[in-house]
Design an enzyme around this catalytic site. Structure first.
Site, PDB file in Angstrom:
ATOM      1  N   SER A 151       0.822  -1.209   0.000  1.00 24.54           N
ATOM      2  CA  SER A 151       0.000   0.000   0.000  1.00 24.54           C
ATOM      3  C   SER A 151       0.859   1.264   0.000  1.00 24.54           C
ATOM      4  O   SER A 151       1.997   1.271   0.460  1.00 24.54           O
ATOM      5  CB  SER A 151      -0.906   0.030   1.234  1.00 24.54           C
ATOM      6  OG  SER A 151      -1.629  -1.168   1.344  1.00 24.54           O
TER       7      SER A 151
HETATM    8  N1  SAH Z   1      -1.022  -4.898   3.919  1.00 25.23           N
HETATM    9  C1  SAH Z   1      -0.190  -5.176   2.762  1.00 25.23           C
HETATM   10  C2  SAH Z   1      -0.847  -4.847   1.451  1.00 25.23           C
HETATM   11  C3  SAH Z   1      -1.977  -5.717   1.201  1.00 25.23           C
HETATM   12  S1  SAH Z   1      -2.235  -6.210  -0.486  1.00 25.23           S
HETATM   13  C4  SAH Z   1       1.127  -4.482   2.829  1.00 25.23           C
HETATM   14  O1  SAH Z   1       1.334  -3.665   3.741  1.00 25.23           O
HETATM   15  O2  SAH Z   1       1.970  -4.769   1.993  1.00 25.23           O
HETATM   16  C5  SAH Z   1      -3.548  -7.314  -0.101  1.00 25.23           C
HETATM   17  C6  SAH Z   1      -3.120  -8.676   0.353  1.00 25.23           C
HETATM   18  O3  SAH Z   1      -4.286  -9.345   0.786  1.00 25.23           O
HETATM   19  C7  SAH Z   1      -2.525  -9.514  -0.748  1.00 25.23           C
HETATM   20  O4  SAH Z   1      -1.271  -9.996  -0.371  1.00 25.23           O
HETATM   21  C8  SAH Z   1      -3.529 -10.664  -0.915  1.00 25.23           C
HETATM   22  O5  SAH Z   1      -2.945 -11.907  -1.247  1.00 25.23           O
HETATM   23  C9  SAH Z   1      -4.149 -10.714   0.457  1.00 25.23           C
HETATM   24  N2  SAH Z   1      -5.465 -11.347   0.537  1.00 25.23           N
HETATM   25  C10 SAH Z   1      -6.480 -11.288  -0.355  1.00 25.23           C
HETATM   26  N3  SAH Z   1      -7.536 -12.007   0.073  1.00 25.23           N
HETATM   27  C11 SAH Z   1      -7.191 -12.524   1.290  1.00 25.23           C
HETATM   28  C12 SAH Z   1      -7.852 -13.358   2.248  1.00 25.23           C
HETATM   29  N4  SAH Z   1      -9.087 -13.819   2.071  1.00 25.23           N
HETATM   30  N5  SAH Z   1      -7.188 -13.673   3.376  1.00 25.23           N
HETATM   31  C13 SAH Z   1      -5.926 -13.232   3.604  1.00 25.23           C
HETATM   32  N6  SAH Z   1      -5.250 -12.451   2.725  1.00 25.23           N
HETATM   33  C14 SAH Z   1      -5.876 -12.101   1.585  1.00 25.23           C
END
Ligand code: SAH
Length: 218
Positions: free
Chosen positions: A68
């Site tokens: 992000s």
């Molecule tokens: N917080 C992260 C950015 C998130 S990007 C950072 O600081 O880098 C969103 C992430 O959510 C991705 O890695 C994706 O694989 C994950 N994601 C998507 N659906 C999910 C689910 N149901 N449970 C856990 N993670 C999930």
């Protein structure tokens, strides 16, 4: 001089400059600014992108996911601190681990769930290298939450479900908050607060996150 101290575009000075820009925008909470001055964001992106780690933009990580934008990390972190420091935070969507790392510098206990095992593994390695011992991670479908560790003061969702995941309200402490981007295209960032009278909702404005998906990728 080693990879952690570094020079040039990945130095403390560059990080301080990013933090000054966040403060000039609208980030006021000193705890958030301090945490973001501490966490070396360049270690959370691919080496090829490390030079851009302190620009205020989202960047690609592996598996088609993103880290992000610093401003949104700061804003979301600031939001959950408005009523004091929560003890226990659950993040869904560990991704690079950067948001969890920033949280861990402020909050006593951080739990973070990622559905893509390879990302969990990489994030865990970063936490270990940096000595961030108050973060626990697991590979699982975040829609299930982490029942054995509930209740949480905050559930922090960093990927966007189409609808509010109401099944997770059970894992929120009384007075606890869920921060979640909901919808498709630009999403609405919502803060849902659990009160004795029920759930209250605030809309914090439009944001853009990758979708929250079901199931686990091993
Ligand atoms: N917080 C992260 C950015 C998130 S990007 C950072 O600081 O880098 C969103 C992430 O959510 C991705 O890695 C994706 O694989 C994950 N994601 C998507 N659906 C999910 C689910 N149901 N449970 C856990 N993670 C999930």
């Amino acid at each position: 001089m080693n990879a952690l101290t570094g020079i040039g575009m990945t130095s403390q000075r560059t990080r301080d400059r990013m933090v000054r820009r966040l403060a000039e925008k609208d980030i006021r909470d000193p705890r958030v600014l301090r945490a973001m001055a501490e966490v070396p964001r360049h270690l959370f992106v691919d080496e090829a992108l490390a030079q851009r780690a302190y620009e205020d933009t989202a960047l690609p990580i592996s598996h088609g996911q993103t880290i992000s934008q610093p401003w949104i990390v700061a804003k979301m972190t600031e939001t959950i601190l408005q009523h004091g420091v929560p003890q226990k935070v659950l993040e869904l969507g560990t991704g690079s681990g950067y948001q969890a790392a920033v949280l861990s510098r402020i909050v006593p206990e951080v739990f973070s769930i990622e559905r893509i095992e390879d990302l969990t593994r990489q994030a865990r390695k970063r936490f270990r290298q940096l000595g961030y011992r108050n973060i626990r991670t697991k590979t699982d479908d975040g829609y299930k939450g982490w029942p054995s560790e509930a209740p949480f003061d905050v559930i922090f969702i960093t990927a966007a479900p189409k609808e509010i995941p109401t099944q997770l309200f059970d894992q929120l402490a009384e007075g606890g908050q869920m921060i979640v981007p909901v919808g498709e295209g630009p999403q609405d960032l919502l803060r849902l607060t659990k009160t004795p009278e029920g759930i209250t909702t605030e809309n914090l404005g439009p944001v853009l996150f990758v979708p929250l998906l079901e199931g686990v990728v091993r």
